[in-house]
Write an enzyme that holds these catalytic residues in place. Structure first.
Site, mmCIF file in Angstrom:
data_model
loop_
_atom_site.group_PDB
_atom_site.id
_atom_site.type_symbol
_atom_site.label_atom_id
_atom_site.label_comp_id
_atom_site.label_asym_id
_atom_site.label_seq_id
_atom_site.Cartn_x
_atom_site.Cartn_y
_atom_site.Cartn_z
ATOM 1 N N ASP A 10 0.824 -1.192 0.000
ATOM 2 C CA ASP A 10 0.000 0.000 0.000
ATOM 3 C C ASP A 10 0.868 1.257 0.000
ATOM 4 O O ASP A 10 1.942 1.262 -0.595
ATOM 5 C CB ASP A 10 -0.955 -0.025 1.199
ATOM 6 C CG ASP A 10 -2.277 0.655 0.889
ATOM 7 O OD1 ASP A 10 -2.325 1.892 0.988
ATOM 8 O OD2 ASP A 10 -3.256 -0.041 0.546
ATOM 9 N N SER A 63 -10.827 -0.932 -0.685
ATOM 10 C CA SER A 63 -9.550 -0.914 0.035
ATOM 11 C C SER A 63 -9.742 -1.255 1.500
ATOM 12 O O SER A 63 -8.858 -1.844 2.129
ATOM 13 C CB SER A 63 -8.897 0.468 -0.076
ATOM 14 O OG SER A 63 -8.389 0.704 -1.356
ATOM 15 N N HIS A 72 -3.631 6.120 3.828
ATOM 16 C CA HIS A 72 -4.310 4.949 3.283
ATOM 17 C C HIS A 72 -3.694 3.654 3.796
ATOM 18 O O HIS A 72 -4.393 2.744 4.259
ATOM 19 C CB HIS A 72 -4.253 5.016 1.757
ATOM 20 C CG HIS A 72 -5.141 4.034 1.056
ATOM 21 N ND1 HIS A 72 -4.751 2.745 0.783
ATOM 22 C CD2 HIS A 72 -6.404 4.155 0.565
ATOM 23 C CE1 HIS A 72 -5.735 2.114 0.150
ATOM 24 N NE2 HIS A 72 -6.746 2.954 0.000
#
Length: 829
Positions: free
Chosen positions: A233, A616, A289
């Site tokens: 990620d 996600s 994220h």
């Protein structure tokens, strides 16, 4: 609060201990429970005690086997009404055997506890402390030490939950009604509003999935202890408390990775971190994220987590004792990746395999039309050859069909669904119509007065509240209705706040439907569905003086439409192999609260969290579940773990209706795949469908790839002249995708017994409309564990079949204990 009379026992003065009789069912029925399987109550075991005047019930399930089983009949419905789990799911057949039920907090009504935990829970309840949001005046003088000022209102410092610093001055704290009454006399006090806390975990999703401390799946899988999850990620913020190594063992001896920060970081939780996004870079997260998804997969327990004081509680990842390794491949926050990033992904997968991870979690993806161009699939093949489970996002390009990403059959492809938590805010129009929406920022001091309501929708551009709209209209003190889209909603809210707007109502676009995708605003902003947005527009057009007020109601648990498929979740069919149903599964991915790299409010805090949505977020939920299964069943192959997750998935929502999509209509199989993940059932699936990596090579040759091309995909030499190809529908996959013309088609599947050594399964078929489905044999009898049996399925068209259509159904193997479900999709030409 329900009363103690009416068949549930006599009411007493005080809160002492009393017996509780079960002589009638009327009380249960009046309060929304469908009681069955018990007569007039005589077969229900007598609870040992009743504490707290109808506030808490403590049950002791230590009666005889017959007595205990009859007692379960009533609680079967309580359990089914909330999450439709079997009795064994909640441990009623085993210790721990204590159950605490608090009617006022439905969300914990089916949680089981040890006797010690139950006693502690009741003790905490008896303290009469509840979370309040307290609004106070700005302190006099020039002191900037707001925290010290806030503490002057509290009986003790430990009561503080959250302190506000931006839009208003105040805090959230645990207080009794008496303490709030006394606080009203302190200079500077303005108001206090109780905020019910009904979620054990801030993300709530572990609890929604049935994960409970020291019992069930978490206990059986040892919380994922010793499993290593490689997250690919945007990096990680290593100092977040979610990545504390408290209670963590050292990494396994096989581990070869390391943390490559330019400062001292890493511990027994975060055992590896590498950067592939740039030369001489750092794996430090730059957008949040990666930190968010890593904490969902395997974050440690963190008490006191919240977002703006809402949903306060203890947060935890799905596999809280699993180790984490971060492989940074991007710096932007989006899940889609370009060619350069895709190369980074391949490098990251390669490193993860070499380092020794057990599970790879990819909340990234791209749409390709050829496995030769799919570097994620190429990397995933090498991973599964090494026994590494690979989980990847279905993408956020829904709701249109054919938008699913990461559709290679060796990957578990994950779509996104809602959970049953709402952070409620209600729009009250001038005609008294009330429309329930949501708001992550609960402005408890917002005026109850009706304010002028405006809609900038006279032109297509203005309806999206583009910033240029502010030059044409005075929004000061008004409530503005906007449509989502065009520009970022955070920027829109900030601009309208700066212009003096009292509040913003964001209405969904039509394609977004009922999926509310919250953002963390610092301004009164309410999100409503598309249908409700149309009602607001109709009201505005019906009057010369439209007005509205907003009411903020805090966290509410119990949305009976959950789970539903998020509008953005990538849909099938599989663009490369329609015989492989994709996505495989859906899991929590809407408004998920988890760790963040910086404080959302841009102020100092030790424990920042944020709420975001996407496949996600769904992916690390499944990566965490796969890690729990890997810990519980270390000998299982990646395909067996995948099968266990898929065949135990639930096609129904928590009130036993078909799972819906953003239109509030039943979602089709291209949205749900096998259904919503049922984590607790997955650990004990009964039967599994295994696939050896060599079978995928046979499948590749059926796609007419040359030797050289297959060599590229599998990264080793293979000779197609010695390999017989198999079609996608011939893979031993846990689902069926059939392209049916005029002639019938027959396929074989092999199942492995991982349940009980002596067991018999019978087949139940839900045939797609217009399709005949026959199975031979219709009965499978196993005599030992790990025994394999093969069955064949024949599909044929009936005379009434509708041409050029798609049908869906299921094939279920049922034993006395297990239900093993495979979805069926048939394309009729």
């Amino acid at each position: 609060m329900p009363q103690c009379d009416g068949g549930v026992g006599g009411r007493v003065d005080g809160c002492g201990k009393m017996g509780l009789g079960w002589t009638k069912e009327s009380w249960w029925r009046r309060n929304g429970f469908m009681v069955y399987g018990c007569d007039d109550g005589n077969n229900l075991s007598e609870p040992e005690s009743f504490v707290g005047c109808c506030d808490w019930f403590l049950f002791d399930w230590t009666g005889g086997e017959t007595e205990r089983c009859s007692s379960m009949n009533m609680f079967r419905t309580l359990i089914n009404r909330r999450a439709r789990r079997s009795l064994k799911t909640w441990g009623l057949e085993k210790a721990p055997t204590w159950m605490v039920w608090r009617p006022s907090l439905w969300s914990i009504s089916h949680r089981l506890h040890t006797k010690e935990q139950a006693s502690q829970l009741i003790s905490e309840s008896s303290s009469n402390l509840k979370p309040y949001i307290v609004h106070v005046a700005h302190p006099t003088g020039s002191s900037n030490d707001l925290l010290s000022y806030y503490q002057t209102f509290l009986p003790e410092e430990s009561r503080m939950i959250y302190s506000y610093h931006t839009v208003f001055k105040g805090f959230a704290a645990r207080l009794s009604p008496e303490e709030v009454k006394a606080m009203e006399k302190i200079p500077g006090f303005i108001s206090a509003r109780v905020q019910d806390v009904v979620s054990l975990y801030t993300t709530h999703s572990p609890y929604f999935l049935g994960l409970n401390y020291n019992m069930g799946l978490w206990k059986e899988s040892n919380y994922g202890k010793g499993v290593i999850i490689g997250v690919i990620d945007s990096g990680i913020f290593p100092d977040h408390p979610s990545f504390s190594d408290e209670g963590m063992p050292p990494p396994p001896a096989k581990w070869k990775g390391k943390c490559q920060f330019n400062f001292k970081a890493g511990n027994n939780k975060l055992i590896g971190a590498k950067d592939f996004s740039r030369e001489n870079g750092t794996p430090l997260d730059e957008n949040g994220h990666g930190t968010h998804v890593a904490s969902i997969a395997a974050g440690n327990f963190v008490p006191g987590a919240n977002l703006f004081g809402n949903a306060n509680g203890t947060t935890a990842g799905i596999a809280p004792l699993a180790h984490l390794a971060m492989y940074k491949i991007k710096t932007n926050a989006y899940s889609e990746i370009d060619i350069k990033m895709e190369l980074n992904v391949l490098r990251a997968i390669d490193a993860a395999i070499s380092d020794g991870v057990d599970v790879i979690s990819l909340s990234v993806g791209c749409l390709t039309s050829d496995y030769l161009d799919d570097l994620i699939a190429i990397g995933a093949f090498k991973a599964i050859e090494r026994g590494i489970f690979v989980c990847a996002a279905a993408g956020n390009e829904g709701p249109n069909i054919g938008t699913v990403a990461n559709y290679a059959p060796l990957i578990l492809t994950v779509g996104a669904s809602t959970i049953d938590r709402k952070i409620r805010a209600t729009v009250v129009l001038g005609n008294n119509l009330e429309l329930d929406g949501e708001s992550a920022f609960q402005r408890m001091d917002f005026t109850p007065m009706q304010l002028s309501l405006v809609y900038l929708g006279s032109t297509a551009s203005n309806s999206f509240c583009i910033l240029a709209s502010l030059a044409n209209i005075d929004v000061r003190g008004k409530v503005v209705l906007c449509e989502t889209g065009r520009i970022g909603r955070i920027k829109t809210g900030q601009a309208f706040r700066k212009a003096g707007c009292a509040a913003v109502i964001f209405m969904n676009k039509e394609l977004e439907g009922d999926t509310i995708n919250l953002k963390a605003h610092f301004h009164p902003v309410v999100y409503i569905s598309y249908a409700d947005g149309l009602k607001v527009i109709a009201y505005i057009n019906s009057t010369a003086t439209p007005r509205a007020s907003l009411s903020f109601k805090g966290t509410i648990i119990g949305d009976d439409r959950a789970p539903s498929v998020a509008y953005f979740s990538g849909r099938g069919p599989n663009p490369l192999s329609i015989g492989i149903l994709k996505p495989d599964i859906i899991g929590p991915g809407v408004n998920i609260v988890a760790a963040w790299h910086v404080p959302v409010e841009k102020i100092s805090t030790k424990c920042p969290f944020n709420m975001i949505s996407g496949t996600s977020m769904a992916t690390p939920h499944l990566s965490g579940i796969a890690s729990l299964l890997k810990c519980a069943h270390p000998s299982w192959s990646p395909a067996m773990i995948k099968s266990a997750i898929m065949t135990t998935a639930d096609p129904m929502n928590i009130v036993n209706n078909p799972i819906e999509d953003q239109t509030l209509q039943p979602a089709n199989i291209f949205a749900t795949g096998s259904g919503h993940v049922n984590a607790i059932e997955a650990i004990d699936p009964g039967l599994v469908y295994d696939i050896h990596p060599e079978e995928y090579i046979r499948y590749l040759f059926s796609l007419n790839y040359t030797n050289e091309q297959v060599n590229t995909i599998v990264s080793r030499e293979v000779d197609g002249s010695n390999i017989s190809g198999i079609s996608d529908a011939e893979l031993n996959y846990p689902s069926f995708g059939i392209f049916l013309r005029y002639t019938s088609q027959t396929y074989f599947r092999t199942v492995t017994n991982v349940g009980e050594d002596n067991s018999i399964y019978s087949v139940v078929i839900d045939s797609p409309l217009g399709i005949n489905v026959s199975v031979e044999p219709s009965r499978l009898q196993f005599s030992k564990l790990n025994q394999k049996l093969t069955y064949k399925v024949t599909f044929s068209r009936s005379a009434t079949v509708r041409l050029n259509s798609v049908g869906q159904g299921s094939l279920i193997w049922i034993s006395a204990k297990y239900s093993v479900r495979s979805p069926i999709v048939v394309y009729i030409e």
